[in-house]
Design a protein around this motif. Structure first.
Motif, PDB file in Angstrom:
ATOM      1  N   ASN A  54       0.818  -1.218   0.000  1.00  0.00           N
ATOM      2  CA  ASN A  54       0.000   0.000   0.000  1.00  0.00           C
ATOM      3  C   ASN A  54       0.851   1.268   0.000  1.00  0.00           C
ATOM      4  N   MET A  55       2.060   1.186   0.557  1.00  0.00           N
ATOM      5  CA  MET A  55       2.988   2.328   0.547  1.00  0.00           C
ATOM      6  C   MET A  55       3.671   2.497  -0.812  1.00  0.00           C
ATOM      7  N   GLY A  56       3.584   1.472  -1.655  1.00  0.00           N
ATOM      8  CA  GLY A  56       4.231   1.536  -2.960  1.00  0.00           C
ATOM      9  C   GLY A  56       5.690   1.130  -2.933  1.00  0.00           C
ATOM     10  N   LEU A  57       6.114   0.436  -1.876  1.00  0.00           N
ATOM     11  CA  LEU A  57       7.511   0.024  -1.763  1.00  0.00           C
ATOM     12  C   LEU A  57       7.771  -1.341  -2.385  1.00  0.00           C
ATOM     13  N   ILE A  58       6.725  -2.151  -2.504  1.00  0.00           N
ATOM     14  CA  ILE A  58       6.831  -3.436  -3.196  1.00  0.00           C
ATOM     15  C   ILE A  58       5.666  -3.545  -4.175  1.00  0.00           C
ATOM     16  N   GLU A  59       5.811  -4.449  -5.137  1.00  0.00           N
ATOM     17  CA  GLU A  59       4.746  -4.686  -6.114  1.00  0.00           C
ATOM     18  C   GLU A  59       4.655  -6.178  -6.394  1.00  0.00           C
ATOM     19  N   LYS A  60       3.503  -6.607  -6.908  1.00  0.00           N
ATOM     20  CA  LYS A  60       3.313  -8.013  -7.244  1.00  0.00           C
ATOM     21  C   LYS A  60       4.113  -8.347  -8.493  1.00  0.00           C
ATOM     22  N   TYR A  61       4.703  -9.533  -8.483  1.00  0.00           N
ATOM     23  CA  TYR A  61       5.459 -10.013  -9.633  1.00  0.00           C
ATOM     24  C   TYR A  61       4.480 -10.620 -10.624  1.00  0.00           C
ATOM     25  N   ASN A  90      11.501   0.705  -7.220  1.00  0.00           N
ATOM     26  CA  ASN A  90      12.577   1.702  -7.161  1.00  0.00           C
ATOM     27  C   ASN A  90      12.396   2.616  -5.955  1.00  0.00           C
ATOM     28  N   LYS A  91      11.145   2.978  -5.676  1.00  0.00           N
ATOM     29  CA  LYS A  91      10.861   3.819  -4.511  1.00  0.00           C
ATOM     30  C   LYS A  91      11.324   3.108  -3.235  1.00  0.00           C
ATOM     31  N   GLY A  92      11.079   1.799  -3.163  1.00  0.00           N
ATOM     32  CA  GLY A  92      11.513   1.013  -2.011  1.00  0.00           C
ATOM     33  C   GLY A  92      13.027   1.036  -1.852  1.00  0.00           C
ATOM     34  N   HIS A  93      13.749   0.919  -2.967  1.00  0.00           N
ATOM     35  CA  HIS A  93      15.211   0.977  -2.924  1.00  0.00           C
ATOM     36  C   HIS A  93      15.686   2.312  -2.371  1.00  0.00           C
ATOM     37  N   TYR A  94      15.118   3.402  -2.887  1.00  0.00           N
ATOM     38  CA  TYR A  94      15.560   4.733  -2.477  1.00  0.00           C
ATOM     39  C   TYR A  94      15.221   5.029  -1.024  1.00  0.00           C
ATOM     40  N   ILE A  95      14.046   4.619  -0.588  1.00  0.00           N
ATOM     41  CA  ILE A  95      13.651   4.830   0.805  1.00  0.00           C
ATOM     42  C   ILE A  95      14.587   4.043   1.723  1.00  0.00           C
ATOM     43  N   LEU A  96      14.850   2.803   1.378  1.00  0.00           N
ATOM     44  CA  LEU A  96      15.716   1.953   2.187  1.00  0.00           C
ATOM     45  C   LEU A  96      17.127   2.520   2.270  1.00  0.00           C
ATOM     46  N   LYS A  97      17.592   3.072   1.172  1.00  0.00           N
ATOM     47  CA  LYS A  97      18.933   3.665   1.127  1.00  0.00           C
ATOM     48  C   LYS A  97      19.042   4.886   2.037  1.00  0.00           C
ATOM     49  N   ASP A  98      17.940   5.621   2.192  1.00  0.00           N
ATOM     50  CA  ASP A  98      17.939   6.847   2.991  1.00  0.00           C
ATOM     51  C   ASP A  98      17.868   6.602   4.496  1.00  0.00           C
TER      52      ASP A  98
END
Length: 163
Positions: A54-61, A90-98
Motif C-alpha cells: 500500500n505504501m508503494g515500496l513493493i509490487e506483485k510479480y 525503485n521507490k523502495g530501494h531509495y527509501i531503504l537507502k535513505d
C-alpha cells in the motif's frame, strides 16, 4: 503517503523494516519464505507485505515462473509460481537507502537516548525501552544493537546532552 511518513513508519517498526530489507536482499520472494528467513510470524509478515504494498515500496510479480536470476534466494534454476511473489520497487530501494542513524535520531527523545547510553536504566521496565526495542535499537536482552550504537555515537558527535 509521503516519503517522510514512510520513513517514520519503517524507523518505528523494525519488523516492517526487516521485511523491506529482505526484499532488497532477495529481490523477489513470497510471505512464507520471508517468515523462514526473518523469523517473523507468518501473520505479521502478511500484514507487513500489505502495508509495504500500500505504501508503494513493493509490487506483485507478474511472471508465470520464477528464475534464480530474479529471486536470489531460490535454490532451483526455475520454478513455477505457487505463491504470490512480490518484488521491491525503485521507490523502495531509495527509501531503504535513505534510512540511517540520522533518520532514527529524528524520532528519539532525550529519555530514550539516556536508556541507550546507561545500562542501569535499561534494567527497569519502561515505555522508552519497549520503543527502542520495537525500533531495533535494543536487542531482546536490551543491549544496544549496531544501529543503536550508531545512533548513540551520532548523538554524542552532535553534542546532544544525554546525561
Amino acid at each position: 503517503m509521503e516519503d517522510s511518513e514512510i520513513k517514520k513508519a519503517l524507523v518505528e517498526d523494525n519488523e516492517l523494516f526487516t521485511v523491506l530489507n529482505h526484499f532488497n536482499l532477495a529481490k523477489l520472494d513470497y510471505a512464507k519464505n520471508i517468515k523462514i528467513y526473518t523469523s517473523i510470524p507468518q501473520m505479521n509478515v502478511n500484514i507487513y507485505i500489505d502495508r509495504l504494498y500500500n505504501m508503494g515500496l513493493i509490487e506483485k510479480y507478474q511472471g508465470s515462473s520464477v528464475k534464480r536470476t530474479e529471486a536470489k534466494l531460490k535454490k532451483a534454476n526455475e520454478v513455477h509460481k505457487h505463491h504470490t511473489y512480490y518484488k521491491i520497487t525503485n521507490k523502495g530501494h531509495y527509501i531503504l537507502k535513505d534510512i540511517n542513524e540520522r533518520e532514527y535520531i529524528k524520532y528519539i527523545f532525550i529519555d530514550c537516548l539516556k536508556l541507550l547510553a546507561l545500562k542501569r536504566l535499561r534494567k527497569e521496565e519502561s515505555d522508552g525501552r519497549e520503543k527502542l526495542y520495537r525500533m531495533g535499537l535494543l536487542n531482546k536482552d536490551y543491549d544496544p544493537t549496531p544501529m543503536g550504537e550508531a545512533v548513540l555515537d551520532l548523538a554524542r558527535r552532535r553534542q546532544i546532552k544525554i546525561l
